[in-house]
Design a protein around this motif. Structure first.
Motif, short mmCIF file in Angstrom:
data_model
loop_
_atom_site.label_atom_id
_atom_site.label_comp_id
_atom_site.label_asym_id
_atom_site.label_seq_id
_atom_site.Cartn_x
_atom_site.Cartn_y
_atom_site.Cartn_z
N GLU A 147 32.83 109.80 61.58
CA GLU A 147 33.83 110.05 62.62
C GLU A 147 35.05 110.83 62.16
O GLU A 147 35.79 111.38 62.98
CB GLU A 147 34.28 108.73 63.24
CG GLU A 147 34.88 107.76 62.22
CD GLU A 147 35.19 106.41 62.84
OE1 GLU A 147 35.78 106.38 63.94
OE2 GLU A 147 34.82 105.39 62.23
N HIS A 148 35.26 110.95 60.83
CA HIS A 148 36.40 111.70 60.34
C HIS A 148 36.03 112.70 59.23
O HIS A 148 36.94 113.26 58.61
CB HIS A 148 37.47 110.75 59.77
CG HIS A 148 38.18 109.94 60.83
ND1 HIS A 148 39.04 110.50 61.73
CD2 HIS A 148 38.13 108.61 61.10
CE1 HIS A 148 39.52 109.56 62.54
NE2 HIS A 148 38.98 108.40 62.17
N THR A 149 34.75 112.92 58.99
CA THR A 149 34.35 113.78 57.88
C THR A 149 33.36 114.84 58.32
O THR A 149 32.40 114.56 59.06
CB THR A 149 33.71 112.94 56.75
OG1 THR A 149 34.57 111.85 56.41
CG2 THR A 149 33.46 113.80 55.51
N VAL A 150 33.59 116.06 57.85
CA VAL A 150 32.71 117.19 58.13
C VAL A 150 32.32 117.84 56.81
O VAL A 150 33.16 118.00 55.91
CB VAL A 150 33.39 118.23 59.04
CG1 VAL A 150 32.44 119.39 59.34
CG2 VAL A 150 33.87 117.58 60.33
N ARG A 151 31.06 118.23 56.69
CA ARG A 151 30.58 118.89 55.47
C ARG A 151 30.31 120.35 55.75
O ARG A 151 29.67 120.71 56.74
CB ARG A 151 29.30 118.22 54.98
CG ARG A 151 28.70 118.84 53.71
CD ARG A 151 27.63 117.92 53.12
NE ARG A 151 26.56 117.68 54.08
CZ ARG A 151 25.43 118.40 54.15
NH1 ARG A 151 25.25 119.43 53.32
NH2 ARG A 151 24.51 118.11 55.04
N LEU A 152 30.82 121.23 54.88
CA LEU A 152 30.58 122.66 54.97
C LEU A 152 29.31 122.99 54.19
O LEU A 152 29.21 122.69 53.00
CB LEU A 152 31.76 123.44 54.40
CG LEU A 152 33.11 123.24 55.11
CD1 LEU A 152 34.22 123.96 54.36
CD2 LEU A 152 33.03 123.73 56.55
N LEU A 153 28.35 123.62 54.87
CA LEU A 153 27.07 123.86 54.22
C LEU A 153 27.10 125.02 53.23
O LEU A 153 26.22 125.14 52.39
CB LEU A 153 25.99 124.12 55.28
CG LEU A 153 25.25 122.86 55.75
CD1 LEU A 153 26.19 121.91 56.47
CD2 LEU A 153 24.08 123.23 56.66
N ASN A 154 28.09 125.89 53.31
CA ASN A 154 28.12 127.03 52.39
C ASN A 154 28.44 126.62 50.96
O ASN A 154 27.98 127.25 50.00
CB ASN A 154 29.10 128.11 52.87
CG ASN A 154 30.54 127.64 52.81
OD1 ASN A 154 30.83 126.44 52.83
ND2 ASN A 154 31.47 128.58 52.74
N ASP A 155 29.23 125.55 50.79
CA ASP A 155 29.57 125.12 49.44
C ASP A 155 29.49 123.61 49.24
O ASP A 155 29.76 123.11 48.15
CB ASP A 155 30.97 125.61 49.05
CG ASP A 155 32.05 125.12 50.02
OD1 ASP A 155 31.79 124.22 50.83
OD2 ASP A 155 33.19 125.66 49.93
N GLY A 156 29.12 122.88 50.29
CA GLY A 156 28.95 121.44 50.16
C GLY A 156 30.23 120.64 50.25
O GLY A 156 30.21 119.40 50.16
#
Length: 459
Positions: A121-130
């Motif tokens: 609910e408060h965390t997002v992961r960027l797939l380009n660098d993890g």
């Protein structure tokens, strides 16, 4: 140390996401936006803007023909260069994309070019660098994607509205599958640019859900322009031939060969692979994010605006929703978006502008419905010799005299619908229309000079 990395993390840099980012940043929020494709979203990159530019390009054919009736002559027949149009379009959308980016950065926000997935609910992961970014609030503004249906053998040979803007050359022939606004707009564009267009659909007429008079008038206009329309028919197989053409077998057993097949059977919310399920965000049966009147999901820290919610899939609606979200969450205001009486346009040729209830909707909801309808030849067509007709229709509550809907088919219908939207939103009556002085000579004056009721329906 701050509890979160950012105040707002926005997934999607389209019209709704960028507006929300700008307004939130203006209220002092620390904003980060993730976009996996190009900044600007569907509208700027592969929707409203490039489509309208192509519509303008296609209508010059009619303008050249009309000019002869007004005394103009051309030493040689005008020619068209598809590659120049594509290049000019690309230059313009690149400029607009840059403006979108500057708008976010101008209020201190940042944009990262990456796909993003929600972890919780408060965390997002960027797939380009993890990287994992924590945010007090997450806004999903990923829009929609073309729906490539029906799923038939050879569907991989077809293109969607995403690819149609960047074809290497203008096709000599095209099969368009679908009868919605995207399909009819591209049918209008390509037939005027010189492509032989065949349009097939499951329905019995184009533009399901629009007023019947608009549907009938547009169908006639498409046919007059050269579009071959076939109802109750869909392709059952597409196969690539040795000559490079695509052979389509239809549900009624007939066949046809085309240089391109465009599937324009609608769009669906772009929610797959976003991690919404992991965060517990509820989706409806078509995959749209379920939200309340404030664009808030069932998870208090996660919101969604625009086409991904499948409320009204129009760019101005996404913009208004994004603005309202930011004002409510970061501006200390209490802003709901009113989704009633939203004016819209279909940039087919002839053009459609509409706001409010259709005749059928009004008759279902009200005891007495008065219809005022006029068809006429516009002044511009008198010297050009063009056979086009305009249609204007006003739907009125027979008890209160309130205008419930207005529907226009013809030149500049979209421009008129924008202004009519104000009147309908303000609950103007037919008497208010009648009391308004006409602007002469214009086509729009018909809206305030229709005095004779066409028909009254009573339950």
């Amino acid at each position: 140390m701050a509890q979160f990395d950012v105040d707002l993390f926005v997934i999607g840099a389209g019209s709704g996401g960028v507006r929300a980012s700008r307004i939130a940043g203006g209220h002092g929020a620390k904003v980060l936006v993730a976009e996996e494709f190009r900044i600007g979203g569907t509208c700027v990159i592969r929707g409203c803007i490039p489509k309208k530019l192509y519509v303008y390009a296609s209508r010059f054919v009619d303008d050249y023909e009309d000019a002869v009736g007004y005394g103009w002559s051309f030493p040689q027949k005008p020619t068209f260069d598809w590659t120049k149009l594509v290049a000019a379009k690309e230059k313009e959308i690149t400029r607009l994309s840059g403006l979108y980016q500057k708008g976010v950065e101008g209020v201190g926000g940042s944009i990262v070019q990456s796909r993003a997935e929600i972890e919780d609910e408060h965390t997002v992961r960027l797939l380009n660098d993890g990287r994992k970014i924590t945010a007090k609030y997450i806004l999903v503004a990923t829009g929609g994607s073309p729906t490539l249906v029906p799923e038939i053998p050879g569907i991989e040979h077809a293109i969607s509205s995403n690819e149609v803007f960047d074809l290497k050359h203008l096709p000599a022939s095209m099969l368009i599958v679908g009868g919605g606004f995207i399909a009819v707009e591209f049918a209008s564009v390509f037939t005027r640019l010189g492509t032989k267009v065949t349009q097939v659909m499951r329905a019995d007429n184009v533009l399901r859900g629009f007023d019947e008079d608009l549907r009938t008038g547009l169908h006639e206009g498409l046919n007059h322009a050269g579009v071959t329309t076939r109802f109750g028919v869909l392709p059952s197989k597409i196969a690539k031939q040795p000559n490079g053409l695509l052979s389509a077998t239809f549900s009624d057993g007939t066949t046809g060969e085309f240089e391109q097949v465009l599937v324009a059977t609608g769009r669906h919310p772009h929610t797959q692979g976003l991690g919404l399920e992991k965060a517990g965000v509820q989706l409806d049966k078509v995959g749209a994010v379920k939200v309340d009147d404030y664009s808030r999901t069932n998870v208090p820290s996660i919101y969604a605006v625009g086409d991904v919610t499948n409320r009204i899939n129009l760019t101005p609606v996404a913009v208004r929703e994004g603005h309202a979200f930011a004002d409510t969450v970061f501006g200390g205001k209490d802003v709901k978006v009113d989704h009633s009486n939203v004016a819209s346009a279909v940039f087919s040729t002839p053009e459609i502008g509409t706001v409010g209830l259709t005749e059928a909707q009004a008759r279902d909801a009200f005891d007495i419905v008065d219809i005022y309808r006029a068809t006429f030849r516009p002044l511009k067509a008198t010297l050009s010799g063009r056979t086009e007709r305009m249609m204007m229709k006003i739907v009125v509550d027979g008890k209160s005299d309130r205008v419930l809907g207005v529907h226009i088919l013809g030149h500049d219908a979209g421009e008129m619908a924008q202004l009519l939207g104000i009147a309908v939103k303000m609950r103007a009556t037919k008497a208010d229309f009648d009391a308004t002085m006409a602007v002469h000579p214009t086509a729009a004056e018909e809206l305030v000079t229709m005095r004779t009721r066409t028909v009254r329906y009573e339950k």
